[in-house]
Design a protein around this motif. Structure first.
Motif, short mmCIF file in Angstrom:
data_model
loop_
_atom_site.label_atom_id
_atom_site.label_comp_id
_atom_site.label_asym_id
_atom_site.label_seq_id
_atom_site.Cartn_x
_atom_site.Cartn_y
_atom_site.Cartn_z
N PHE A 1 92.09 39.33 68.51
CA PHE A 1 90.91 40.21 68.32
C PHE A 1 89.64 39.43 68.76
N ILE A 2 89.57 38.21 68.30
CA ILE A 2 88.33 37.37 68.76
C ILE A 2 88.24 36.97 69.92
N CYS A 3 89.00 36.14 70.29
CA CYS A 3 88.87 35.44 71.55
C CYS A 3 89.43 36.15 72.80
N GLY A 4 90.47 37.10 72.43
CA GLY A 4 91.13 37.83 73.45
C GLY A 4 92.23 37.31 74.20
N ASN A 5 92.62 35.82 73.88
CA ASN A 5 93.86 35.02 74.24
C ASN A 5 95.21 35.98 74.02
N ILE A 6 95.78 36.17 75.38
CA ILE A 6 97.03 36.61 75.27
C ILE A 6 98.18 35.60 74.88
N TYR A 7 99.01 35.89 73.90
CA TYR A 7 99.87 34.78 73.73
C TYR A 7 101.33 35.54 73.93
N GLN A 8 102.10 35.08 74.91
CA GLN A 8 103.28 35.72 75.19
C GLN A 8 104.25 34.61 75.80
N ASP A 9 103.92 33.18 75.89
CA ASP A 9 104.46 32.09 76.36
C ASP A 9 105.30 31.61 75.11
N GLU A 10 106.95 31.73 74.87
CA GLU A 10 107.51 31.36 73.83
C GLU A 10 107.49 29.87 73.79
N ASN A 11 106.99 29.10 74.73
CA ASN A 11 107.00 27.44 74.85
C ASN A 11 105.84 27.25 74.09
N ARG A 12 104.88 27.85 74.07
CA ARG A 12 103.77 27.48 73.31
C ARG A 12 103.50 27.94 71.72
N LEU B 1 94.41 37.71 64.69
CA LEU B 1 93.68 36.55 64.98
C LEU B 1 94.67 35.43 65.11
N CYS B 2 94.22 34.53 66.00
CA CYS B 2 95.03 33.42 66.34
C CYS B 2 94.58 32.10 65.43
N ASP B 3 95.30 31.29 65.06
CA ASP B 3 95.08 30.14 64.22
C ASP B 3 94.00 29.23 64.62
N ILE B 4 93.30 29.28 65.83
CA ILE B 4 92.20 28.60 65.92
C ILE B 4 90.82 28.95 65.36
N HIS B 5 90.98 30.20 64.67
CA HIS B 5 90.01 30.71 64.06
C HIS B 5 89.76 30.42 62.54
N PHE B 6 90.89 29.48 62.11
CA PHE B 6 91.02 29.28 60.81
C PHE B 6 90.89 27.64 60.64
N ASP B 7 90.48 27.16 59.33
CA ASP B 7 90.72 25.94 59.04
C ASP B 7 91.99 25.43 59.09
N ILE C 1 90.28 32.70 55.37
CA ILE C 1 89.23 33.37 55.99
C ILE C 1 89.05 33.08 57.30
N PRO C 2 88.85 33.91 58.40
CA PRO C 2 88.47 33.32 59.66
C PRO C 2 86.90 32.80 59.65
N LYS C 3 86.99 31.34 59.97
CA LYS C 3 85.72 30.71 59.92
C LYS C 3 85.25 30.05 61.37
N HIS C 4 86.08 30.01 62.20
CA HIS C 4 85.86 29.28 63.41
C HIS C 4 85.81 30.04 64.64
N LEU C 5 84.81 29.79 65.62
CA LEU C 5 84.66 30.28 67.11
C LEU C 5 84.69 31.96 66.78
N LEU C 6 83.93 32.29 65.95
CA LEU C 6 83.75 33.85 65.83
C LEU C 6 82.69 34.35 66.56
N GLY C 7 82.21 33.75 67.90
CA GLY C 7 81.27 34.61 68.71
C GLY C 7 79.98 34.60 67.97
#
Length: 106
Positions: free
Chosen positions: A18-29, A57-63, A90-96
């Motif tokens: 929702f925040i960064c718009g990154n699409i995650y469909q690669d099962e290897n990542r 939300l993806c994990d990069i937005h959390f501690d 709670i989301p804390k990082h890279l919130l725009g």
């Protein structure tokens, strides 16, 4: 369908943050993409006013300590199939733009 990793033959659904718009469909990542917990929706909504109940939300937005990736027993680490968030996360990082507003108010 040959090459498909689902039992019904459909391709995996694209999921985006929702925040960064990154699409995650690669099962290897390995990435954590989390639904908003119903219990914490108001807390998350306070931080992200545009948030919807169905948002992810993806994990990069959390501690890092808020994302549970597995369990350690003795010296051995056993990864979870699906990462989990601590109930207090709670989301804390890279919130725009919101990140800038919070930083300026401190």
């Amino acid at each position: 369908m040959a090459g498909s990793n689902t039992s019904n033959g459909k391709l995996p659904k694209k999921m985006s943050c929702f925040i960064c718009g990154n699409i995650y469909q690669d099962e290897n990542r390995r990435v954590g993409l989390f639904h908003v917990p119903k219990k914490n929706f108001s807390s998350w909504k306070f931080v992200l006013p545009e948030l919807l109940e169905k948002s992810r939300l993806c994990d990069i937005h959390f501690d890092k300590c808020d994302v549970l990736k597995g369990i350690t027993v003795g010296k051995d680490f056993y990864p979870y199939d699906r990462w989990r968030l601590l109930p207090s996360a709670i989301p804390k990082h890279l919130l725009g733009k919101l990140k800038l507003i919070l930083w300026q108010s401190t």
